[in-house]
Design an enzyme around this catalytic site. Structure first.
Site, PDB file in Angstrom:
ATOM      1  N   LYS A 100       1.794   7.450 -27.140  1.00  0.00           N
ATOM      2  CA  LYS A 100       1.923   6.224 -26.343  1.00  0.00           C
ATOM      3  C   LYS A 100       2.926   6.406 -25.203  1.00  0.00           C
ATOM      4  O   LYS A 100       3.174   5.476 -24.430  1.00  0.00           O
ATOM      5  CB  LYS A 100       2.363   5.062 -27.240  1.00  0.00           C
ATOM      6  CG  LYS A 100       1.325   4.688 -28.286  1.00  0.00           C
ATOM      7  CD  LYS A 100       0.070   4.162 -27.622  1.00  0.00           C
ATOM      8  CE  LYS A 100      -1.118   4.192 -28.565  1.00  0.00           C
ATOM      9  NZ  LYS A 100      -2.397   4.036 -27.863  1.00  0.00           N
ATOM     10  N   SER A 101       3.534   7.578 -25.095  1.00  0.00           N
ATOM     11  CA  SER A 101       4.571   7.782 -24.068  1.00  0.00           C
ATOM     12  C   SER A 101       4.044   7.584 -22.644  1.00  0.00           C
ATOM     13  O   SER A 101       4.721   6.950 -21.833  1.00  0.00           O
ATOM     14  CB  SER A 101       5.212   9.159 -24.229  1.00  0.00           C
ATOM     15  OG  SER A 101       5.970   9.181 -25.417  1.00  0.00           O
TER      16      SER A 101
ATOM     17  N   THR B 128       8.004  16.247 -28.393  1.00  0.00           N
ATOM     18  CA  THR B 128       7.840  15.630 -29.709  1.00  0.00           C
ATOM     19  C   THR B 128       7.359  16.662 -30.712  1.00  0.00           C
ATOM     20  O   THR B 128       7.353  17.876 -30.413  1.00  0.00           O
ATOM     21  CB  THR B 128       6.934  14.365 -29.595  1.00  0.00           C
ATOM     22  OG1 THR B 128       6.930  13.699 -30.860  1.00  0.00           O
ATOM     23  CG2 THR B 128       5.510  14.684 -29.188  1.00  0.00           C
TER      24      THR B 128
ATOM     25  N   LYS C  29      10.573  19.938 -31.070  1.00  0.00           N
ATOM     26  CA  LYS C  29      11.940  19.486 -30.764  1.00  0.00           C
ATOM     27  C   LYS C  29      13.015  20.543 -31.053  1.00  0.00           C
ATOM     28  O   LYS C  29      13.979  20.657 -30.304  1.00  0.00           O
ATOM     29  CB  LYS C  29      12.274  18.210 -31.551  1.00  0.00           C
ATOM     30  CG  LYS C  29      11.495  16.986 -31.092  1.00  0.00           C
ATOM     31  CD  LYS C  29      11.934  15.763 -31.876  1.00  0.00           C
ATOM     32  CE  LYS C  29      11.009  14.594 -31.599  1.00  0.00           C
ATOM     33  NZ  LYS C  29      11.459  13.356 -32.248  1.00  0.00           N
TER      34      LYS C  29
ATOM     35  N   ASN D 201      14.636  15.922 -27.524  1.00  0.00           N
ATOM     36  CA  ASN D 201      13.390  15.173 -27.273  1.00  0.00           C
ATOM     37  C   ASN D 201      13.224  14.810 -25.800  1.00  0.00           C
ATOM     38  O   ASN D 201      12.190  14.267 -25.413  1.00  0.00           O
ATOM     39  CB  ASN D 201      13.318  13.906 -28.146  1.00  0.00           C
ATOM     40  CG  ASN D 201      14.110  12.755 -27.563  1.00  0.00           C
ATOM     41  OD1 ASN D 201      15.124  12.972 -26.896  1.00  0.00           O
ATOM     42  ND2 ASN D 201      13.657  11.541 -27.789  1.00  0.00           N
TER      43      ASN D 201
ATOM     44  N   GLY E  28      15.612  10.387 -46.660  1.00  0.00           N
ATOM     45  CA  GLY E  28      15.130  11.574 -45.965  1.00  0.00           C
ATOM     46  C   GLY E  28      16.272  12.373 -45.376  1.00  0.00           C
ATOM     47  O   GLY E  28      17.335  11.805 -45.045  1.00  0.00           O
TER      48      GLY E  28
ATOM     49  N   MET F  22      10.789   4.329 -39.845  1.00  0.00           N
ATOM     50  CA  MET F  22      10.654   4.972 -38.524  1.00  0.00           C
ATOM     51  C   MET F  22       9.192   5.220 -38.158  1.00  0.00           C
ATOM     52  O   MET F  22       8.872   5.472 -37.003  1.00  0.00           O
ATOM     53  CB  MET F  22      11.419   6.296 -38.494  1.00  0.00           C
ATOM     54  CG  MET F  22      12.924   6.116 -38.488  1.00  0.00           C
ATOM     55  SD  MET F  22      13.686   7.683 -38.017  1.00  0.00           S
ATOM     56  CE  MET F  22      15.362   7.413 -38.556  1.00  0.00           C
TER      57      MET F  22
ATOM     58  N   TYR G   7       5.113   4.046 -37.848  1.00  0.00           N
ATOM     59  CA  TYR G   7       4.449   2.802 -37.475  1.00  0.00           C
ATOM     60  C   TYR G   7       2.945   3.019 -37.506  1.00  0.00           C
ATOM     61  O   TYR G   7       2.470   4.159 -37.532  1.00  0.00           O
ATOM     62  CB  TYR G   7       4.901   2.315 -36.092  1.00  0.00           C
ATOM     63  CG  TYR G   7       4.573   3.277 -34.979  1.00  0.00           C
ATOM     64  CD1 TYR G   7       5.494   4.240 -34.583  1.00  0.00           C
ATOM     65  CD2 TYR G   7       3.322   3.258 -34.357  1.00  0.00           C
ATOM     66  CE1 TYR G   7       5.193   5.147 -33.593  1.00  0.00           C
ATOM     67  CE2 TYR G   7       3.017   4.167 -33.356  1.00  0.00           C
ATOM     68  CZ  TYR G   7       3.953   5.106 -32.985  1.00  0.00           C
ATOM     69  OH  TYR G   7       3.639   6.008 -32.005  1.00  0.00           O
TER      70      TYR G   7
ATOM     71  N   GLY H   7       8.686   1.547 -36.717  1.00  0.00           N
ATOM     72  CA  GLY H   7       9.298   2.386 -35.695  1.00  0.00           C
ATOM     73  C   GLY H   7       8.756   2.225 -34.284  1.00  0.00           C
ATOM     74  O   GLY H   7       9.126   2.989 -33.392  1.00  0.00           O
TER      75      GLY H   7
HETATM   76  P1  ATR Z   1      11.112  14.871 -39.668  1.00  0.00           P
HETATM   77  O1  ATR Z   1      11.476  15.795 -38.565  1.00  0.00           O
HETATM   78  O2  ATR Z   1      10.118  13.810 -39.312  1.00  0.00           O
HETATM   79  O3  ATR Z   1      12.298  14.303 -40.369  1.00  0.00           O
HETATM   80  P2  ATR Z   1      10.843  16.849 -41.714  1.00  0.00           P
HETATM   81  O4  ATR Z   1      12.009  17.562 -41.139  1.00  0.00           O
HETATM   82  O5  ATR Z   1       9.650  17.601 -42.169  1.00  0.00           O
HETATM   83  O6  ATR Z   1      10.290  15.774 -40.707  1.00  0.00           O
HETATM   84  O7  ATR Z   1      11.382  15.951 -42.915  1.00  0.00           O
HETATM   85  C1  ATR Z   1      10.562  15.141 -43.673  1.00  0.00           C
HETATM   86  C2  ATR Z   1      11.424  14.361 -44.672  1.00  0.00           C
HETATM   87  O8  ATR Z   1      10.574  13.498 -45.426  1.00  0.00           O
HETATM   88  C3  ATR Z   1      12.142  15.222 -45.678  1.00  0.00           C
HETATM   89  O9  ATR Z   1      13.388  14.625 -45.975  1.00  0.00           O
HETATM   90  C4  ATR Z   1      11.200  15.180 -46.887  1.00  0.00           C
HETATM   91  O10 ATR Z   1      11.828  15.414 -48.105  1.00  0.00           O
HETATM   92  P3  ATR Z   1      12.103  16.943 -48.608  1.00  0.00           P
HETATM   93  O11 ATR Z   1      13.316  17.404 -47.861  1.00  0.00           O
HETATM   94  O12 ATR Z   1      12.322  16.829 -50.051  1.00  0.00           O
HETATM   95  O13 ATR Z   1      10.860  17.722 -48.243  1.00  0.00           O
HETATM   96  C5  ATR Z   1      10.764  13.752 -46.813  1.00  0.00           C
HETATM   97  N1  ATR Z   1       9.486  13.479 -47.493  1.00  0.00           N
HETATM   98  C6  ATR Z   1       8.241  13.831 -47.108  1.00  0.00           C
HETATM   99  N2  ATR Z   1       7.315  13.367 -47.970  1.00  0.00           N
HETATM  100  C7  ATR Z   1       7.998  12.684 -48.936  1.00  0.00           C
HETATM  101  C8  ATR Z   1       7.611  11.955 -50.092  1.00  0.00           C
HETATM  102  N3  ATR Z   1       6.327  11.839 -50.462  1.00  0.00           N
HETATM  103  N4  ATR Z   1       8.580  11.384 -50.840  1.00  0.00           N
HETATM  104  C9  ATR Z   1       9.880  11.511 -50.487  1.00  0.00           C
HETATM  105  N5  ATR Z   1      10.314  12.162 -49.400  1.00  0.00           N
HETATM  106  C10 ATR Z   1       9.384  12.750 -48.622  1.00  0.00           C
END
Ligand code: ATR
Length: 273
Positions: free
Chosen positions: A15-16, A61, A65, A86, A126, A213, A215, A237
């Site tokens: 959407k940017s 994105t 990043k 970003n 997360g 975060m 949407y 988000g």
């Molecule tokens: P982003 O850059 O969007 O933060 P990322 O670095 O891949 O993406 O991180 C994804 C996050 O979502 C991580 O904290 C991941 O947990 P893990 O570190 O244990 O992998 C978390 N995550 C993804 N799917 C999940 C789920 N089903 N339940 C809980 N946490 C989840």
């Protein structure tokens, strides 16, 4: 005309371009904003070519990043802290400046919803790139406590240790969490798969604010779940997307666009209202 674009993969549904085109119209800036979808191997070359051919700035994105962080000439303090870029601006003296506006966008959106951060207890779910980008801007708002919970606990512990100098941040396992929290921010990518972070329903109460975060055209899995358990204030988000874009536009053009009307038009475009 000054050229900008967003690099991502996939990026076709970004959407940017819509957002920045509205910002440009609103602030009467002459610019065009497009999309680029190189492969991971091609990104560095595509970035170089874009600026060699007169590009003024770009957004970056998923999944570029962290790579962008290593490719720019200079980093803003907030990009350095986030470990990711970003927004890139070609400065007047020909330097590629890497910035990160995601965390500022999150805080601006929370404030626009009237959420209080100072002296409040925040739970951040997360510990990936999205969480890392949010930590410094959240801690700058002086919460009484910021707890990070992550499926892989060691990653939460590492993040908490890394940001400890900026404020009262700790890591707890999902099982350890003890409320009440005033605000829960979901930075996990769980909602992308329609999954839920393993949060105890007892932590949700009527006065809690819930932020995802992610949407979509309808409620994310996390927002639906929180509503079912009594949360009355839930936010997705989309506002963060518009606010981080406004911050990037300000970095590039030195003029801050208004976001309210653009967010409304974006919602209409997505069929949310
Ligand atoms: P982003 O850059 O969007 O933060 P990322 O670095 O891949 O993406 O991180 C994804 C996050 O979502 C991580 O904290 C991941 O947990 P893990 O570190 O244990 O992998 C978390 N995550 C993804 N799917 C999940 C789920 N089903 N339940 C809980 N946490 C989840």
């Amino acid at each position: 005309m000054d050229r900008y674009l967003v690099f991502g993969h996939p990026v076709r549904h970004s959407k940017s371009p819509f957002i920045h085109t509205l910002f440009a119209r609103q602030t009467q800036q002459e610019l065009e904003y497009g999309l680029a979808e190189p492969s991971v191997d091609e990104f560095a070359q595509a970035l170089r070519t874009f600026f060699d051919q007169g590009g003024k700035g770009c957004n970056v994105t998923v999944p570029f990043k962290e790579q962008a962080f290593t490719l720019v000439d200079r980093l803003s303090p907030r990009a350095k802290r986030a470990g990711a870029v970003n927004t890139i601006k070609l400065t007047d003296d020909g330097v590629l400046l890497g910035d990160n506006t995601d965390g500022a966008g999150l805080v601006a959106d929370l404030k626009s919803h009237g959420v209080t951060l100072a002296d409040n207890r925040i739970l951040l779910l997360g510990a990936g790139g999205a969480a890392r980008g949010a930590l410094a801007p959240l801690l700058a708002e002086l919460p009484s406590e910021l707890v990070i919970a992550n499926r892989t606990h060691t990653k939460a512990q590492q993040l908490a240790a890394e940001f400890h100098d900026l404020g009262p941040v700790t890591a707890q396992t999902y099982e350890q969490l003890a409320g009440p929290f005033d605000l829960v921010i979901n930075s996990t990518s769980a909602s992308l798969q329609g999954e839920l972070p393993p949060l105890a329903p007892a932590l949700i109460h009527t006065d809690i604010a819930i932020y995802d975060m992610m949407y979509g055209a309808s409620d994310t899995a996390f927002i639906s779940w929180a509503k079912q358990h009594g949360a009355r204030q839930t936010m997705d988000g989309l506002g963060m997307l518009v606010e981080q874009a406004a911050e990037a536009f300000t970095v590039w053009r030195g003029i801050r666009p208004g976001t309210k009307q653009v967010l409304r038009e974006l919602k209409r475009n997505l069929g949310v209202i």
